[in-house]
Structures are given as C-alpha cells and as structure tokens.
Design an enzyme around this catalytic site. Structure first.
Site, short mmCIF file in Angstrom:
data_model
loop_
_atom_site.label_atom_id
_atom_site.label_comp_id
_atom_site.label_asym_id
_atom_site.label_seq_id
_atom_site.Cartn_x
_atom_site.Cartn_y
_atom_site.Cartn_z
N SER A 131 49.80 82.70 45.79
CA SER A 131 50.72 83.12 46.90
C SER A 131 52.27 82.66 46.62
O SER A 131 52.87 83.13 47.30
CB SER A 131 50.43 82.67 48.27
N HIS B 284 54.88 78.07 53.12
CA HIS B 284 55.22 78.87 52.11
C HIS B 284 56.79 78.89 51.98
O HIS B 284 57.21 79.25 53.15
CB HIS B 284 54.46 80.15 51.89
#
Length: 275
Positions: A44, A249
């Site tokens: 990711s 993230h």
C-alpha cells in the site's frame, strides 16, 4: 575549379576535426533516447493508499494516479510503467503474482514490501486501542519477526525479482517514520509513537541489509519525511482516518515530496552510470 577543390578539402578537414566532438554528443543523445521500462512492485505504501483517489480498474489494490510510480511516469522520465503494487501485499504476493510483470526488457524496478509480513498494521491497531505496555509488547513481537524471519522472506523475494528482470536496476523503497514526538492530540502516547517509530527503523534496517545482499539499492525516505509525520505541523502522513485503511499512510504530498525525489534520483543515477 581550383577553388572548388580547395573548398572541398577544407570541408573535409573541418568535418574530421569536429568528428570527435560531435560523436560523443550524438552517442549521449542516443543514450538519453533509450526507452526506460519501469515496473513498480509492492504494498500500500507504493500503491498510494492514503491519497484517497484511486483508479477504478485497480479494485482492492487501491492504486492512485498520485502515487509516486505514476507521478514518475507522468513526468516523462520513464517511457512505460507497469504499476502492480497492491494494498495489503506481502512477500508471497510479490513472489506469486507481481513478479510476472517483470521481463528481460525491464530497466527499472522499485519494490516496497515487508511491513505487512511483520504485521505492522495490527501493531498500530493494538497501540491505538491498548496502553503503553500492550503497545510495547506488540512492537517487540513485530521487531522480532522483522529481524528473525523477514530477512529470509525478503531474500527469496529479491532473488525472484533479480531472476525475472536480469537487466534491471532495482531499488527497495523504505518506510517513513510515522510520527513526530512531543505534544499531540492523539490516542497514542508519546511513548507509543516513539516505539512505532522504532519499529519503522528496525524494518528499514532489515530491508537495507537484504537489499545490499541482493545487489539492490535502498531508498531511505526517513529524512524526507522528517517533520512531516502524524502530529507534525505539516503532516504528509494521515492520522486515524476514515476509511480506516487510509490511516497512517502517506497522502499525496508524501508521495510527491517524500518518495518521488529519491525514486527520481535513483533513476537519474542509473542513467548517468549507464552512459
């Protein structure tokens, strides 16, 4: 007639004199014109989870047009991109699926992998829901996995990449520290944030060692992200977010300013060394 012969002779002498000067320039231009086939592998942190903008055809892999592989391609510094990084990927996913994107014509590869193998998503969840001791235990368990089991998994993965793309220059992309320390409005204490940063350092150390053993480059992005973690004045990493998978993230700025400079620099270095 004599004037014509003299003129022709002068032209020939001038051409001979300029040939050594012009030839390298022409060669350099040819080198720069060589197409660069780039393949982006990983999890990711490579696919762009956290940006909030994903191409529909990428499905659950959540690939963003603002992730660093796509940004590099859009700037025209590579001629083709096979973007196969996928949210949630672990080393078996790279081994059993993503390496099929590689070939003998691949020139450049980036790979971001290892965090999910060591279970750092679960660790962050544990730290957000438990106390300091619970978080410390979870981080220690993940660090033990990273130092004891992950090296062999990375070595196997890197060997497979090298075999599938024997001509390629390969860079293992590291992970940023997620947090800034000090006062912060967060579910995580400063101790917990520090331990999670320790975990990122441990993971990067293992990746760097295995990358070197494989003959790959290691792109350490921690300095780029310094001051831009969660709790920073200008964070490039999401805090606890909705949807929850985007939590912790890098956002679009993180990809453009945190990852892209090192990936672009790696490409430029390889082009110069090949010329």
């Amino acid at each position: 007639m004599r004037k014509s012969v003299l003129s022709n002779r002068c032209s020939a002498v001038l051409a001979a004199a300029l040939l050594p000067v012009l030839a390298p320039a022409a060669s350099a231009a040819t080198d720069r014109a060589d197409p660069v086939e780039y393949v982006a592998l990983g999890d990711s942190y490579a696919s762009g989870v956290g940006i909030g903008n994903y191409t529909p055809e990428s499905g659950d892999c959540l690939r963003s047009p603002q992730a660093y592989p796509r940004l590099l391609a859009d700037r025209g510094t590579v001629d083709s991109l096979d973007f196969v990084a996928c949210a949630g990927a672990e080393t078996p996913d790279v081994l059993n699926g993503q390496v099929t994107a590689l070939s003998s014509s691949t020139d450049m590869v980036t790979v971001s992998i290892g965090g999910n193998d060591a279970g750092f998503v679960d660790v962050i969840t544990t730290c957000n829901t438990g106390g300091d001791q619970t978080c410390d235990d979870a981080v220690t368990e993940a660090e033990n996995y990273a130092t004891q089991q992950l090296p062999a998994e990375l070595a196997e993965t890197y060997d497979a990449i090298a075999a599938a793309a024997p001509r390629a220059q390969v860079a293992a992309v590291g992970y940023p520290r997620l947090f800034e320390l000090g006062s912060c409005l967060s579910l995580l204490s400063e101790f917990e944030r520090g331990r999670l940063n320790d975990a990122a350092d441990t993971l990067d150390s293992v990746i760097a060692e295995q990358a070197a053993a494989a003959g790959f480059s290691f792109l350490d992005v921690r300095d780029n992200f310094s001051g831009h973690g969660v709790c920073g004045a200008q964070p490039w990493i999401n805090g606890l977010s909705y949807p929850v998978e985007e939590s912790f993230h890098p956002d679009a700025a993180g990809h453009e300013q945190g990852f892209l400079p090192d990936v672009s620099g790696f490409l430029s270095t390889q082009r110069l060394s090949a010329s």
